[in-house]
Write an enzyme that holds these catalytic residues in place. Structure first.
Site, PDB file in Angstrom:
ATOM      1  N   HIS A  10      86.879  45.359 -33.544  1.00 44.55           N
ATOM      2  CA  HIS A  10      86.850  45.543 -32.084  1.00 44.55           C
ATOM      3  C   HIS A  10      86.611  46.999 -31.694  1.00 44.55           C
ATOM      4  CE1 HIS A  10      88.191  41.375 -32.227  1.00 44.55           C
ATOM      5  NE2 HIS A  10      89.046  41.775 -33.145  1.00 44.55           N
ATOM      6  N   GLU A  24      94.780  45.385 -30.271  1.00 43.68           N
ATOM      7  CA  GLU A  24      94.305  45.304 -31.665  1.00 43.68           C
ATOM      8  C   GLU A  24      93.364  46.446 -32.033  1.00 43.68           C
ATOM      9  OE1 GLU A  24      92.206  41.683 -32.513  1.00 43.68           O
ATOM     10  OE2 GLU A  24      91.810  42.244 -34.601  1.00 43.68           O
ATOM     11  N   HIS A  79      91.697  43.697 -39.216  1.00 48.76           N
ATOM     12  CA  HIS A  79      92.040  43.068 -37.935  1.00 48.76           C
ATOM     13  C   HIS A  79      93.537  42.830 -37.811  1.00 48.76           C
ATOM     14  CE1 HIS A  79      87.936  41.898 -36.476  1.00 48.76           C
ATOM     15  NE2 HIS A  79      87.678  42.272 -37.725  1.00 48.76           N
ATOM     16  N   GLU A 141      93.854  40.216 -41.832  1.00 47.13           N
ATOM     17  CA  GLU A 141      94.553  39.981 -40.558  1.00 47.13           C
ATOM     18  C   GLU A 141      96.007  40.400 -40.752  1.00 47.13           C
ATOM     19  OE1 GLU A 141      93.457  39.065 -37.648  1.00 47.13           O
ATOM     20  OE2 GLU A 141      91.602  37.912 -37.905  1.00 47.13           O
TER      21      GLU A 141
HETATM   22 ZN    ZN Z   1      90.215  40.907 -34.609  1.00 50.27          ZN
END
Ligand code: ZN
Length: 187
Positions: A10, A24, A79, A141
């Site tokens: 992102h 995030e 992430h 993640e």
């Molecule tokens: Zn993400």
């Protein structure tokens, strides 16, 4: 020379997942900066390129094109999860095989060990950065931003260091990196 492409998820207009006062995009950038610093300062034989070094938004195609054009040996996308669960999981492209599966095993294990995150398992996913990168690729993640306990960890700079350390230790293993040896000052 092992060429690592680091991709903080992102950025810019795309905040990624949000929750508990966190975005995030800021966490992924911090983790990747710490991975870069740790590897560059402590190991030789590694070259690192990042998809972004600030709060900008490179498109997904521009990220994978940059890694492909550079000829990266490994693509690592970082992430933070959302959806109310807890813990850590990692993804590779479905059916990609070796050496990507070994890289996933090694890095996944190092991150779980360094963070103590609940282990949600090693998974496969048809994500752009995994599909369009022409080198082994892994997407991590790191906790759930909308889980109060995970978010408390993600707010702690010491814990962010642990996440970065786990990623870095995994890279050291898969790339067989050697610590920088001090130069002999006596010449
Ligand atoms: Zn993400």
């Amino acid at each position: 020379m092992f060429k690592l492409f680091l991709d903080p998820g992102h950025g810019g207009k795309d905040s990624g997942a949000t929750g508990n006062g966190l975005m995030e995009k800021n966490i992924t950038l911090k983790i990747c900066q710490l991975i870069r610093d740790r590897l560059q300062n402590e190991y030789e034989g590694i070259d690192i390129l990042m998809s972004r070094t600030g709060d900008s938004y490179p498109t997904l195609p521009s990220r994978t094109e940059k890694a492909n054009a550079w000829g990266a040996d490994f693509y690592l996308s970082v992430h933070v999860n959302s959806g109310g669960a807890t813990g850590f999981e990692s993804f590779i492209y479905p059916g990609v095989g070796q050496p990507t599966t070994s890289y996933q095993n090694t890095i996944h294990q190092e991150i779980v060990k360094a963070t103590g995150f609940y282990d949600r398992g090693k998974k496969q996913g048809d994500f752009h950065v995994l599909r369009e990168s022409r080198m082994p690729a892994l997407l991590t993640e790191n906790g759930f931003i909308d889980n109060i306990e995970d978010a408390a960890k993600l707010k702690d700079p010491n814990f962010i260091e642990k996440i970065a350390k786990g990623h870095a230790q995994g890279i050291v293993k898969i790339a067989n990196l050697k610590p920088i040896t001090p130069k002999d000052s006596a010449g």
